[in-house]
Scaffold this motif. Structure first.
Motif, PDB file in Angstrom:
ATOM      1  N   ASN A 120       0.859  -1.181   0.000  1.00 47.98           N
ATOM      2  CA  ASN A 120       0.000   0.000   0.000  1.00 47.98           C
ATOM      3  C   ASN A 120       0.900   1.237   0.000  1.00 47.98           C
ATOM      4  OD1 ASN A 120       0.834  -0.606   2.728  1.00 47.98           O
ATOM      5  ND2 ASN A 120      -0.735   0.772   3.486  1.00 47.98           N
ATOM      6  N   HIS A 121       0.322   2.396  -0.268  1.00 49.81           N
ATOM      7  CA  HIS A 121       1.156   3.593  -0.450  1.00 49.81           C
ATOM      8  C   HIS A 121       0.483   4.797   0.198  1.00 49.81           C
ATOM      9  CE1 HIS A 121       4.222   6.079  -1.943  1.00 49.81           C
ATOM     10  NE2 HIS A 121       3.823   6.262  -3.186  1.00 49.81           N
ATOM     11  N   LEU A 122       1.109   5.281   1.284  1.00 48.90           N
ATOM     12  CA  LEU A 122       0.551   6.395   2.043  1.00 48.90           C
ATOM     13  C   LEU A 122       1.394   7.659   1.978  1.00 48.90           C
ATOM     14  CD1 LEU A 122      -0.442   4.428   5.287  1.00 48.90           C
ATOM     15  CD2 LEU A 122      -1.984   5.201   3.479  1.00 48.90           C
ATOM     16  N   SER A 123       2.692   7.512   1.693  1.00 51.72           N
ATOM     17  CA  SER A 123       3.583   8.659   1.781  1.00 51.72           C
ATOM     18  C   SER A 123       4.862   8.398   1.002  1.00 51.72           C
ATOM     19  CB  SER A 123       3.934   8.922   3.255  1.00 51.72           C
ATOM     20  OG  SER A 123       5.001   9.840   3.397  1.00 51.72           O
ATOM     21  N   PHE A 124       5.554   9.467   0.631  1.00 49.96           N
ATOM     22  CA  PHE A 124       6.886   9.330   0.039  1.00 49.96           C
ATOM     23  C   PHE A 124       7.800   8.515   0.942  1.00 49.96           C
ATOM     24  CE2 PHE A 124      11.247  10.965   0.193  1.00 49.96           C
ATOM     25  CZ  PHE A 124      11.680  10.645  -1.092  1.00 49.96           C
TER      26      PHE A 124
END
Length: 253
Positions: free
Chosen positions: A57-61
């Protein structure tokens, strides 16, 4: 245009991360440990050899730092080439840093950027390496988990790579949207049990790619505990998974 895309792909430095990566991890780990106090689980689920796709999953740099630091394998990401194109001392530091965390540059503005990303990912995996990507295509701005794009399944089915689902939490609190500098906040990285997607069928089948991707996203959801969005993340085209998706035949959605 095609010639330019082929030339760009051939120029990509696809090789296993070496000394710079190891040095960068040695430097980053104590900083991350003291400043963010990470919780890391499931490292034993990661195969130590052979081609592996880390699907997260991808929430932030910050995810692209947290995952390589936590992973027991040296892995590689794709990212915009402008991170490598700076000049002077600042440019040199940027190139060192992104090389150290396993980033491979890709020209996202080029017409063949989706095919370039796909070819680069295949070359990493076919060499026995580990490749990380975000099936959602771009980071989630509202914290929900969006529907996965089928590039991850295509790469796994084409190369025979095992997929390790990854659940990241808390990184959106470290660097919220619109902020330039990270803040101290605890985060977690969980590595799930490996998934062999070959049971779904060949890479040429849109249905096989869709079912394989859905299995991967279900595993990510179990690790992250996010609310499901039930739709694609339609933020501006930027993620590698979305670029790859553009060059694949359409499947029934």
């Amino acid at each position: 245009m095609a010639d330019d895309a082929e030339q760009g792909t051939a120029a990509l430095p696809i090789r296993r991360p070496g000394f710079v990566y190891a040095l960068g991890k040695v430097i980053l780990w104590p900083i991350v440990l003291l400043y963010f106090r990470p919780r890391i689980s499931g490292r034993g689920n990661v195969p130590r050899t052979g081609p592996v796709i880390f699907a997260s999953n991808h929430l932030s740099f910050i995810d692209s730092i947290a995952i390589p630091v936590a992973a027991p394998r040296r892995l590689q990401f794709m990212a915009k080439s402008h991170y490598f194109e700076g000049t002077g001392f600042r440019g040199a530091i940027s190139r060192w840093f992104f090389t150290a965390i396993g980033v491979v540059p890709v020209e996202r503005g080029a017409g063949g950027s989706g095919q370039e990303s796909l070819d680069a990912g295949k070359r990493i995996l076919e060499s026995g390496g580990a490749f990380a990507l975000y099936p959602e295509g771009t980071r989630s701005l509202d914290g929900r988990l969006y529907k996965g794009r089928t590039g991850v399944a295509f790469l796994a089915l084409t190369t025979g790579a095992i997929v390790v689902p990854v659940g990241v939490a808390g990184t959106d609190r470290i660097q919220p949207v619109g902020t330039r500098f990270p803040r101290p906040h605890r985060f977690s990285v969980s590595f799930g049990e490996p998934i062999d997607v070959s049971v779904h069928g060949p890479a040429s089948s849109g249905r096989a790619r869709r079912h394989a991707t859905d299995e991967i996203m279900a595993a990510i959801h179990a690790l992250s505990g996010q609310e499901l969005a039930g739709a694609y993340n339609e933020a501006p085209q930027s993620g590698v998974a979305r670029l790859v998706d553009r060059v694949l035949p359409r499947e029934r959605r």
